[in-house]
Scaffold this motif. Structure first.
Motif, PDB file in Angstrom:
ATOM      1  N   ASP A  24      -2.335  13.452  81.607  1.00  0.00           N
ATOM      2  CA  ASP A  24      -1.946  13.153  80.314  1.00  0.00           C
ATOM      3  C   ASP A  24      -2.868  12.441  79.447  1.00  0.00           C
ATOM      4  O   ASP A  24      -3.459  12.743  78.650  1.00  0.00           O
ATOM      5  CB  ASP A  24      -0.629  12.613  79.958  1.00  0.00           C
ATOM      6  CG  ASP A  24       0.535  13.558  80.398  1.00  0.00           C
ATOM      7  OD1 ASP A  24       0.308  14.929  80.499  1.00  0.00           O
ATOM      8  OD2 ASP A  24       1.687  13.220  80.713  1.00  0.00           O
ATOM      9  N   GLU A  25      -3.291  11.348  80.480  1.00  0.00           N
ATOM     10  CA  GLU A  25      -4.449  10.589  79.701  1.00  0.00           C
ATOM     11  C   GLU A  25      -5.844  11.319  79.551  1.00  0.00           C
ATOM     12  O   GLU A  25      -6.372  10.890  78.512  1.00  0.00           O
ATOM     13  CB  GLU A  25      -4.766   9.414  80.767  1.00  0.00           C
ATOM     14  CG  GLU A  25      -3.650   8.323  80.927  1.00  0.00           C
ATOM     15  CD  GLU A  25      -3.863   7.302  81.853  1.00  0.00           C
ATOM     16  OE1 GLU A  25      -4.953   7.215  82.598  1.00  0.00           O
ATOM     17  OE2 GLU A  25      -2.900   6.309  82.062  1.00  0.00           O
ATOM     18  N   PHE A  26      -6.121  12.126  80.464  1.00  0.00           N
ATOM     19  CA  PHE A  26      -7.215  12.667  80.306  1.00  0.00           C
ATOM     20  C   PHE A  26      -7.161  13.846  79.131  1.00  0.00           C
ATOM     21  O   PHE A  26      -8.090  14.031  78.345  1.00  0.00           O
ATOM     22  CB  PHE A  26      -7.541  13.756  81.639  1.00  0.00           C
ATOM     23  CG  PHE A  26      -8.644  14.608  81.389  1.00  0.00           C
ATOM     24  CD1 PHE A  26      -9.984  14.340  81.531  1.00  0.00           C
ATOM     25  CD2 PHE A  26      -8.657  16.000  81.168  1.00  0.00           C
ATOM     26  CE1 PHE A  26     -11.183  15.100  81.503  1.00  0.00           C
ATOM     27  CE2 PHE A  26      -9.544  16.876  80.995  1.00  0.00           C
ATOM     28  CZ  PHE A  26     -10.712  16.561  81.182  1.00  0.00           C
ATOM     29  N   ILE A  27      -6.112  14.454  78.945  1.00  0.00           N
ATOM     30  CA  ILE A  27      -5.838  15.148  77.773  1.00  0.00           C
ATOM     31  C   ILE A  27      -5.993  14.626  76.479  1.00  0.00           C
ATOM     32  O   ILE A  27      -6.789  15.027  75.542  1.00  0.00           O
ATOM     33  CB  ILE A  27      -4.325  16.079  77.973  1.00  0.00           C
ATOM     34  CG1 ILE A  27      -4.519  17.014  79.087  1.00  0.00           C
ATOM     35  CG2 ILE A  27      -4.084  16.801  76.556  1.00  0.00           C
ATOM     36  CD1 ILE A  27      -3.189  17.376  79.542  1.00  0.00           C
ATOM     37  N   ASP A  28      -5.256  13.179  76.421  1.00  0.00           N
ATOM     38  CA  ASP A  28      -5.446  12.336  75.223  1.00  0.00           C
ATOM     39  C   ASP A  28      -6.777  11.977  74.794  1.00  0.00           C
ATOM     40  O   ASP A  28      -6.880  11.919  73.776  1.00  0.00           O
ATOM     41  CB  ASP A  28      -4.427  11.211  75.411  1.00  0.00           C
ATOM     42  CG  ASP A  28      -2.901  11.551  75.330  1.00  0.00           C
ATOM     43  OD1 ASP A  28      -2.685  12.670  74.855  1.00  0.00           O
ATOM     44  OD2 ASP A  28      -2.124  10.886  75.811  1.00  0.00           O
ATOM     45  N   GLU A  29      -7.512  11.660  75.981  1.00  0.00           N
ATOM     46  CA  GLU A  29      -8.855  11.101  75.666  1.00  0.00           C
ATOM     47  C   GLU A  29      -9.821  12.113  75.137  1.00  0.00           C
ATOM     48  O   GLU A  29     -10.793  11.920  74.638  1.00  0.00           O
ATOM     49  CB  GLU A  29      -9.594  10.663  76.971  1.00  0.00           C
ATOM     50  CG  GLU A  29      -8.980   9.501  77.502  1.00  0.00           C
ATOM     51  CD  GLU A  29      -9.490   8.836  78.692  1.00  0.00           C
ATOM     52  OE1 GLU A  29     -10.388   9.507  79.566  1.00  0.00           O
ATOM     53  OE2 GLU A  29      -8.847   7.724  79.363  1.00  0.00           O
ATOM     54  N   ASN A  30      -9.514  13.540  75.469  1.00  0.00           N
ATOM     55  CA  ASN A  30     -10.324  14.535  75.097  1.00  0.00           C
ATOM     56  C   ASN A  30      -9.580  15.481  73.733  1.00  0.00           C
ATOM     57  O   ASN A  30      -9.945  16.476  73.703  1.00  0.00           O
ATOM     58  CB  ASN A  30     -10.654  15.452  76.219  1.00  0.00           C
ATOM     59  CG  ASN A  30     -11.584  14.734  77.270  1.00  0.00           C
ATOM     60  OD1 ASN A  30     -12.553  14.289  76.935  1.00  0.00           O
ATOM     61  ND2 ASN A  30     -10.892  14.158  78.165  1.00  0.00           N
ATOM     62  N   ARG A  31      -8.567  14.767  73.106  1.00  0.00           N
ATOM     63  CA  ARG A  31      -7.872  15.574  72.032  1.00  0.00           C
ATOM     64  C   ARG A  31      -9.126  15.979  70.969  1.00  0.00           C
ATOM     65  O   ARG A  31      -9.923  15.199  70.719  1.00  0.00           O
ATOM     66  CB  ARG A  31      -6.929  14.749  71.568  1.00  0.00           C
ATOM     67  CG  ARG A  31      -5.666  14.668  72.326  1.00  0.00           C
ATOM     68  CD  ARG A  31      -4.734  13.923  71.217  1.00  0.00           C
ATOM     69  NE  ARG A  31      -4.045  14.936  70.458  1.00  0.00           N
ATOM     70  CZ  ARG A  31      -3.089  15.608  71.015  1.00  0.00           C
ATOM     71  NH1 ARG A  31      -2.786  15.682  72.128  1.00  0.00           N
ATOM     72  NH2 ARG A  31      -2.479  16.601  70.208  1.00  0.00           N
TER      73      ARG A  31
END
Length: 62
Positions: free
Chosen positions: A49-56
């Motif tokens: 989830d953090e990876f996805i949020d960082e690459n939004r």
């Protein structure tokens, strides 16, 4: 092109769907292992989830 770059390209515009998929996959793993690895699964879900949020797409890196 690295695997991470390919993942970032695939996620563009589909961040919410990816997060839903991560949650469902983690829940399925917990169910099949009867919660034996719950803490590890939760950690993996959180990191994903953090990876996805960082690459939004609407949140460019700073």
């Amino acid at each position: 092109m690295s695997v991470m770059d390919k993942l970032k390209q695939m996620l563009k515009g589909h961040e919410d769907q990816a997060k839903t998929g991560v949650d469902k996959a983690g829940d399925m793993i917990d169910e099949r292992t009867q919660g034996k690895y719950r803490s590890q699964v939760d950690t993996a879900q959180q990191k994903a989830d953090e990876f996805i949020d960082e690459n939004r797409q609407d949140n460019p890196p700073q």
